[in-house]
Design a protein around this motif. Sequence first.
Motif, PDB file in Angstrom:
ATOM      1  N   VAL A 225      11.548 -12.638   3.249  1.00 26.51           N
ATOM      2  CA  VAL A 225      10.361 -11.994   3.822  1.00 26.51           C
ATOM      3  C   VAL A 225       9.098 -12.354   3.039  1.00 26.51           C
ATOM      4  O   VAL A 225       8.087 -12.760   3.642  1.00 26.51           O
ATOM      5  N   PRO A 226       9.069 -12.244   1.697  1.00 27.21           N
ATOM      6  CA  PRO A 226       7.853 -12.651   0.975  1.00 27.21           C
ATOM      7  C   PRO A 226       7.513 -14.124   1.171  1.00 27.21           C
ATOM      8  O   PRO A 226       6.326 -14.487   1.225  1.00 27.21           O
ATOM      9  N   ALA A 227       8.530 -14.978   1.293  1.00 29.00           N
ATOM     10  CA  ALA A 227       8.250 -16.413   1.469  1.00 29.00           C
ATOM     11  C   ALA A 227       7.676 -16.723   2.839  1.00 29.00           C
ATOM     12  O   ALA A 227       6.833 -17.611   2.991  1.00 29.00           O
ATOM     13  N   LEU A 228       8.128 -15.971   3.846  1.00 25.74           N
ATOM     14  CA  LEU A 228       7.664 -16.214   5.211  1.00 25.74           C
ATOM     15  C   LEU A 228       6.400 -15.432   5.563  1.00 25.74           C
ATOM     16  O   LEU A 228       5.821 -15.659   6.634  1.00 25.74           O
ATOM     17  N   ALA A 229       5.979 -14.533   4.715  1.00 26.21           N
ATOM     18  CA  ALA A 229       4.817 -13.688   5.018  1.00 26.21           C
ATOM     19  C   ALA A 229       3.572 -14.497   5.389  1.00 26.21           C
ATOM     20  O   ALA A 229       2.872 -14.152   6.352  1.00 26.21           O
ATOM     21  N   PRO A 230       3.235 -15.574   4.667  1.00 25.90           N
ATOM     22  CA  PRO A 230       2.018 -16.323   5.036  1.00 25.90           C
ATOM     23  C   PRO A 230       2.069 -16.928   6.437  1.00 25.90           C
ATOM     24  O   PRO A 230       1.018 -17.230   7.019  1.00 25.90           O
ATOM     25  N   ALA A 231       3.269 -17.119   7.002  1.00 26.55           N
ATOM     26  CA  ALA A 231       3.393 -17.726   8.332  1.00 26.55           C
ATOM     27  C   ALA A 231       3.268 -16.699   9.452  1.00 26.55           C
ATOM     28  O   ALA A 231       3.220 -17.083  10.626  1.00 26.55           O
ATOM     29  N   LEU A 232       3.190 -15.422   9.116  1.00 29.43           N
ATOM     30  CA  LEU A 232       3.076 -14.380  10.131  1.00 29.43           C
ATOM     31  C   LEU A 232       1.652 -14.327  10.674  1.00 29.43           C
ATOM     32  O   LEU A 232       0.714 -14.850  10.048  1.00 29.43           O
ATOM     33  N   PRO A 233       1.446 -13.704  11.831  1.00 25.02           N
ATOM     34  CA  PRO A 233       0.084 -13.537  12.359  1.00 25.02           C
ATOM     35  C   PRO A 233      -0.815 -12.814  11.351  1.00 25.02           C
ATOM     36  O   PRO A 233      -0.337 -11.975  10.576  1.00 25.02           O
ATOM     37  N   GLY A 234      -2.106 -13.129  11.386  1.00 24.85           N
ATOM     38  CA  GLY A 234      -3.082 -12.683  10.392  1.00 24.85           C
ATOM     39  C   GLY A 234      -2.904 -11.297   9.796  1.00 24.85           C
ATOM     40  O   GLY A 234      -2.554 -11.157   8.617  1.00 24.85           O
ATOM     41  N   PRO A 235      -3.130 -10.220  10.559  1.00 21.55           N
ATOM     42  CA  PRO A 235      -3.033  -8.865   9.987  1.00 21.55           C
ATOM     43  C   PRO A 235      -1.641  -8.548   9.457  1.00 21.55           C
ATOM     44  O   PRO A 235      -1.496  -7.884   8.428  1.00 21.55           O
ATOM     45  N   LEU A 236      -0.613  -9.040  10.141  1.00 15.78           N
ATOM     46  CA  LEU A 236       0.757  -8.785   9.691  1.00 15.78           C
ATOM     47  C   LEU A 236       1.039  -9.516   8.380  1.00 15.78           C
ATOM     48  O   LEU A 236       1.706  -8.977   7.487  1.00 15.78           O
ATOM     49  N   ALA A 237       0.515 -10.729   8.258  1.00 17.71           N
ATOM     50  CA  ALA A 237       0.698 -11.484   7.015  1.00 17.71           C
ATOM     51  C   ALA A 237       0.003 -10.784   5.854  1.00 17.71           C
ATOM     52  O   ALA A 237       0.562 -10.663   4.756  1.00 17.71           O
ATOM     53  N   ASP A 238      -1.227 -10.312   6.087  1.00 18.10           N
ATOM     54  CA  ASP A 238      -1.970  -9.625   5.033  1.00 18.10           C
ATOM     55  C   ASP A 238      -1.277  -8.333   4.624  1.00 18.10           C
ATOM     56  O   ASP A 238      -1.161  -8.023   3.434  1.00 18.10           O
ATOM     57  N   GLY A 239      -0.806  -7.564   5.610  1.00 19.01           N
ATOM     58  CA  GLY A 239      -0.140  -6.301   5.300  1.00 19.01           C
ATOM     59  C   GLY A 239       1.177  -6.500   4.570  1.00 19.01           C
ATOM     60  O   GLY A 239       1.513  -5.751   3.649  1.00 19.01           O
ATOM     61  N   THR A 240       1.922  -7.537   4.963  1.00 16.35           N
ATOM     62  CA  THR A 240       3.196  -7.809   4.302  1.00 16.35           C
ATOM     63  C   THR A 240       2.975  -8.246   2.862  1.00 16.35           C
ATOM     64  O   THR A 240       3.673  -7.796   1.940  1.00 16.35           O
ATOM     65  N   ALA A 241       2.020  -9.134   2.654  1.00 17.22           N
ATOM     66  CA  ALA A 241       1.742  -9.606   1.295  1.00 17.22           C
ATOM     67  C   ALA A 241       1.261  -8.472   0.390  1.00 17.22           C
ATOM     68  O   ALA A 241       1.537  -8.478  -0.813  1.00 17.22           O
TER      69      ALA A 241
END
Length: 291
Positions: A225-241
Motif C-alpha cells: 500500500v505505501p509503495a502504490l500510494a503515489p499511483a492512486l488518484p490525487g486526493p487518495l494518494a495524498d491521504g494515504t501518504a
Amino acid sequence: MSQDTVDKRTARAEGPVRTRQDRHGTPAGPAGRATSLHCLHAEWIRVRTMRSTLYVVLGTLVAGAALAALNGSASGDEYATMTAADRAAFDPLAISTQGYVLAQVTLALLGGLVVTAEYGSRTIVATLTAVPRRGRVLAAKAAVLTAIALPTGVATTFGAFLVGRAALQGAGAPHHALTDPGAWRAVLGGGLYLALAALLGLAAGTLIRSTTATVTTLFTAMLIVPALAPALPGPLADGTAKYWPPSAGGRILTGYRDPDLLAPWPGLAVMAGCVVLLLTAAFLTFRGRDA
C-alpha cells in the motif's frame, strides 16, 4: 451422635481450602485456576522457545544494519551530484534508519505467529482450557511480545543509525551525531514504532488466525500500500501518504519536515491509535469465537 460431633467430623474431612503455589512460592489460586502471573510466565516460555523468535530477532538486527550501510553508501555517493533542491531535502536521519521498512515486517510477522502458530498446531485449545479467561491470554501474549519487540526495535534503530552515519560520513555526505536534534527521538521513537508494528501483527493474527493469510495481509498493509500510494488518484494518494498508519508512524524516523506530511509524533500517534483499535477488535473477536 450429636450435631456438634457431625459438624466437626465434616470439617475435618473437608479440610481447609488450599491454594497452590508455584516453585517461586507465588499463590496460584484455587486448584486448576491460573493467575495472570502464571499466564505471563507460560507465554514467556512459549514465545521465547519458538525457533522463529530467535530467527526474527537476529534477522531484524542484521537487516536494519545491512540496509543502513547500503542506503547510506548509495545516498552518500549521489550527494555530490544532487541539485540544490535535492540537497535541501536530503535527510541523513531517514537514510540511516531506512532499515525499519523491513524490520517492521519481520516484527509484525513475529506478532502474528504468536497467535497463528497456536491455531495451526491446535495448542490454543489447551491454552484456553488452562486459562478460560481469554482476555487474560491475549493480554499476556501482548505483554510478552512487547517485552521482546521493544528492545529489539530500539537496538535495530540504534545500530542502523550508527552504521548509516558511518556510511554517510565515509562518502563525505551530511550526517547526524547522537547529540544532534532529533537523533534520539528517531532512535527511541523508532523502537516504539517497531513495537507497535509487532502488536499490529498480533491483532491481525488474532483476527485472521491463518498464518498464510496473516503474512499476506501484513505485507500488503506495510509494503504494498505505501509503495502504490503515489499511483492512486490525487486526493487518495495524498491521504494515504499522510494518514496510512505505517506511513504516518514511519515519520518518527525522519529529520526533514515535509509540510504535506504529518510531524513525527502525530504520525506515531496515528499508528498507535490504529493498533489500539485493532487490538480492541481482536479482543472482542477472540473472546466470542470458538477455538
